[in-house]
Design an enzyme around this catalytic site. Structure first.
Site, PDB file in Angstrom:
ATOM      1  N   SER A 131       0.835  -1.196   0.000  1.00 30.45           N
ATOM      2  CA  SER A 131       0.000   0.000   0.000  1.00 30.45           C
ATOM      3  C   SER A 131       0.870   1.247   0.000  1.00 30.45           C
ATOM      4  O   SER A 131       2.087   1.173   0.105  1.00 30.45           O
ATOM      5  CB  SER A 131      -0.893   0.010   1.232  1.00 30.45           C
ATOM      6  OG  SER A 131      -0.130   0.353   2.367  1.00 30.45           O
ATOM      7  N   LYS A 132       0.212   2.366  -0.097  1.00 31.45           N
ATOM      8  CA  LYS A 132       0.939   3.637  -0.141  1.00 31.45           C
ATOM      9  C   LYS A 132       1.835   3.823   1.075  1.00 31.45           C
ATOM     10  O   LYS A 132       2.842   4.509   1.027  1.00 31.45           O
ATOM     11  CB  LYS A 132      -0.057   4.787  -0.203  1.00 31.45           C
ATOM     12  CG  LYS A 132      -0.685   4.925  -1.568  1.00 31.45           C
ATOM     13  CD  LYS A 132      -1.943   5.781  -1.500  1.00 31.45           C
ATOM     14  CE  LYS A 132      -2.953   5.292  -2.500  1.00 31.45           C
ATOM     15  NZ  LYS A 132      -4.329   5.421  -2.079  1.00 31.45           N
ATOM     16  N   ARG A 133       1.459   3.176   2.155  1.00 32.38           N
ATOM     17  CA  ARG A 133       2.236   3.330   3.379  1.00 32.38           C
ATOM     18  C   ARG A 133       3.606   2.678   3.259  1.00 32.38           C
ATOM     19  O   ARG A 133       4.503   2.962   4.044  1.00 32.38           O
ATOM     20  CB  ARG A 133       1.495   2.690   4.561  1.00 32.38           C
ATOM     21  CG  ARG A 133       0.047   3.107   4.628  1.00 32.38           C
ATOM     22  CD  ARG A 133      -0.551   2.716   5.941  1.00 32.38           C
ATOM     23  NE  ARG A 133       0.103   3.436   7.035  1.00 32.38           N
ATOM     24  CZ  ARG A 133      -0.342   3.437   8.266  1.00 32.38           C
ATOM     25  NH1 ARG A 133      -1.409   2.757   8.570  1.00 32.38           N
ATOM     26  NH2 ARG A 133       0.288   4.109   9.211  1.00 32.38           N
ATOM     27  N   TYR A 150       3.969   3.312  -6.784  1.00 33.04           N
ATOM     28  CA  TYR A 150       3.725   3.782  -8.137  1.00 33.04           C
ATOM     29  C   TYR A 150       5.029   3.847  -8.925  1.00 33.04           C
ATOM     30  O   TYR A 150       6.074   4.199  -8.374  1.00 33.04           O
ATOM     31  CB  TYR A 150       3.054   5.159  -8.120  1.00 33.04           C
ATOM     32  CG  TYR A 150       1.754   5.138  -7.362  1.00 33.04           C
ATOM     33  CD1 TYR A 150       0.718   4.295  -7.774  1.00 33.04           C
ATOM     34  CD2 TYR A 150       1.572   5.910  -6.217  1.00 33.04           C
ATOM     35  CE1 TYR A 150      -0.469   4.240  -7.070  1.00 33.04           C
ATOM     36  CE2 TYR A 150       0.376   5.861  -5.512  1.00 33.04           C
ATOM     37  CZ  TYR A 150      -0.631   5.021  -5.937  1.00 33.04           C
ATOM     38  OH  TYR A 150      -1.812   4.962  -5.244  1.00 33.04           O
TER      39      TYR A 150
END
Length: 487
Positions: free
Chosen positions: A253-255, A260
């Site tokens: 996840s972004k965490r 990306y």
RNA sequence: GACCCAUUAGUGUAAGUGGUUAACACAUCGGCCUUUCAAGCCGAAGAGUACGGGUUCAAGUCCCGUAUGGGUCACCA
């Protein structure tokens, strides 16, 4: 085997994720390995989640990691259009054929009824599932555009008994009980097809031979197989790729920092390194060699090497691979790649002598994990040190008796050098040390920090040689002044 | 909850149809090289294959159960 045709079919709902590009890469490698075709299709059937610019970012991410689109969106081809929102007529045609044959039906159950139904089923500990309420109501189909006015959807009349088995190329036969399956929605009230429907229709008409996608689709594949059967189409082969997890074995996840593709670019990861790393995420070659360029990846890629357990994203490994690629690059190329990072760190590279920069990077490249590290580690080749590393300055300068004298005599001797190269500089230093009766290393360390501001780096004589007499002398004189202030 | 998938050293992966003392890479530690830091080269330590049963002369490899992790059960993809 028919000529291989695979597709990468993302939905333009956000930024390209490592998982997306990994899937694209596997498809691409598989296609290339078999001299097949890599098709790029955009699944933009969810209008509410469409993100402006997402398609362009996807395209450029593919390009960045070196994946060439053979056919599809932005490349063209004879099975287009490759944008699902432009294929509505096709879906309408197939849907109405299915309705005519009793394989699908119009359903006008309200969202509230469906929610209530699910709530009741959940309460009764039953599987949430559509109850077939409209299945035999024969609500007339008046075309896709009329659906929203009818407040209706088209559902698949799925087989209700027996079992469905399909062959997953990696896991073997996977069987589901048809009672578990649902009368899935084929076309939504807005007239757009669902993924489940559009994906089957398009894969068929685009002659896709192998569907390689994330393993979150394992459970929905039986529904797709039912659709192929209902339409009398041959289903493609299915290959489900393992999910990518972080080191805590949780969904990436972004965490976790960077998920990306663009973030890796900003971090100074080379596309070739990211590609190599991504290829290893859920696949392993038969041989033990792990550093592979695109050509080797294509040559060695095979479905049998794909893993079925989750692939763990190991950032350390990525950085190691990146450093391997950096070290293998010619200095000139490295400099070109690093230049944007130098600029954004405030280092002016506009009137740098190219051969000079090239040599600087050649000296540094075995100690450069990422391009982002370049400004800090090669900076002193482009401007005098603004400050000196605290600990090193104390140890190598302040604690050394007579250090000013040592440096001064070294400067004097350097000044009188007629010929400036690595060897003359080295013997100059060693002779100076000998005449001063100190170990060469004392002088080496003092000179290093005076000239670079750092205690680590390439061999000192390489540094002095490249910097040139003028720079070396003025930097050491500056250091001596600073010592004088502190003593 | 139901269904489906997975589980090998700290980490990532290997061990075609069951068959020698479970291999490789990253990380770790040590050595060589050396003015430092890396790189490179050499070497070491580290799992008996989640757990419990079973089949077999023989099981990471086949079967069953348990645990853990994950996925799916949307008018998302």
């Amino acid at each position: 085997m028919d000529r291989v045709r695979v597709r990468f079919a993302p939905s333009p709902t956000g930024l390209p994720h490592v998982g997306n590009i990994r899937t694209a890469l596997f498809n691409y490698l598989f296609a290339r390995h078999h001299q097949g075709t890599f098709v790029f299709r955009i699944e933009d059937t969810d209008r509410s989640r469409f993100v402006e610019g997402a398609i362009e970012k996807l395209t450029s991410a593919l390009e960045w990691v070196g994946i060439e689109i053979d056919e599809g969106y932005s490349a063209g081809g004879k099975f287009g259009p490759y944008l699902q929102s432009r294929r509505l007529d096709l879906y309408e045609d197939i849907a109405s054929q299915m309705i005519a044959k009793g394989k699908a039906y119009v359903c006008n159950c309200s969202v509230q009824r469906l929610e209530q139904l699910r709530a009741e089923q959940k309460k009764a500990k039953l599987n949430p599932k559509y109850d077939g309420h409209c299945r035999h109501k024969n609500i007339p189909f008046k075309g896709l555009e009329q659906l929203s006015q009818q407040n209706a959807v088209i559902r698949f009349a799925a087989p209700q008994e027996g079992q469905i088995t399909y062959n997953d190329k990696l896991r073997g036969e996977i069987t589901f009980d048809n009672r578990q399956l649902d009368d899935i929605v084929l076309v939504k009230a807005d007239g757009f097809p669902t993924y489940n429907f559009a994906n089957v229709v398009d894969d068929h008409f685009m002659n896709i031979t192998h569907v390689m996608r994330g393993d979150e689709f394992i459970s929905s594949t039986p529904k797709h197989v039912h659709l192929y059967n209902a339409l009398d189409w041959t289903a493609p082969e299915f290959i489900h790729l393992p999910i990518i997890l972080n080191q805590q074995k949780k969904r990436l996840s972004k965490r976790d920092g960077s998920v990306y593709i663009g973030q890796y670019r900003e971090m100074g990861i080379l596309p070739s390194a990211l590609r190599n790393f991504l290829a290893l995420l859920g696949w392993s070659p038969k041989q033990n060699e792990e550093i592979m360029d695109m050509k080797q990846l294509i040559e060695r890629f095979s479905i049998s090497g794909i893993t079925i357990h989750p692939a763990i994203f190991d950032l350390d490994k990525l950085i190691w691979i990146n450093s391997q690629y950096i070290a293998s690059l010619p200095g000139e190329e490295l400099f070109n790649l690093a230049e944007p990072f130098m600029r954004s760190a405030g280092i002016d590279t506009s009137d740098i002598d190219l051969p000079y920069a090239e040599q600087a990077f050649d000296l540094l490249k075995s100690r450069l994990p990422t391009l982002q590290d370049a400004p800090e580690r090669v900076g002193y080749f482009f401007h005098p040190p603004e400050q000196y590393e605290q600990e090193g300055w104390e140890k190598r300068i302040l604690k050394v008796d007579h250090v000013q004298t040592y440096l001064s005599s070294f400067i004097e001797n350097l000044k009188s050098l007629d010929c400036w190269n690595r060897d003359t500089v080295e013997s100059c230093l060693r002779e100076t040390a000998e005449s001063l009766k100190v170990k060469p290393s004392i002088l080496i360390h003092a000179a290093r920090i005076s000239v670079t501001g750092m205690t680590t780096g390439p061999g000192l004589f390489d540094i002095l040689n490249l910097l040139g007499k003028e720079q070396v002398v003025s930097r050491m004189e500056k250091a001596i002044k600073k010592i004088a202030e502190q003593v």
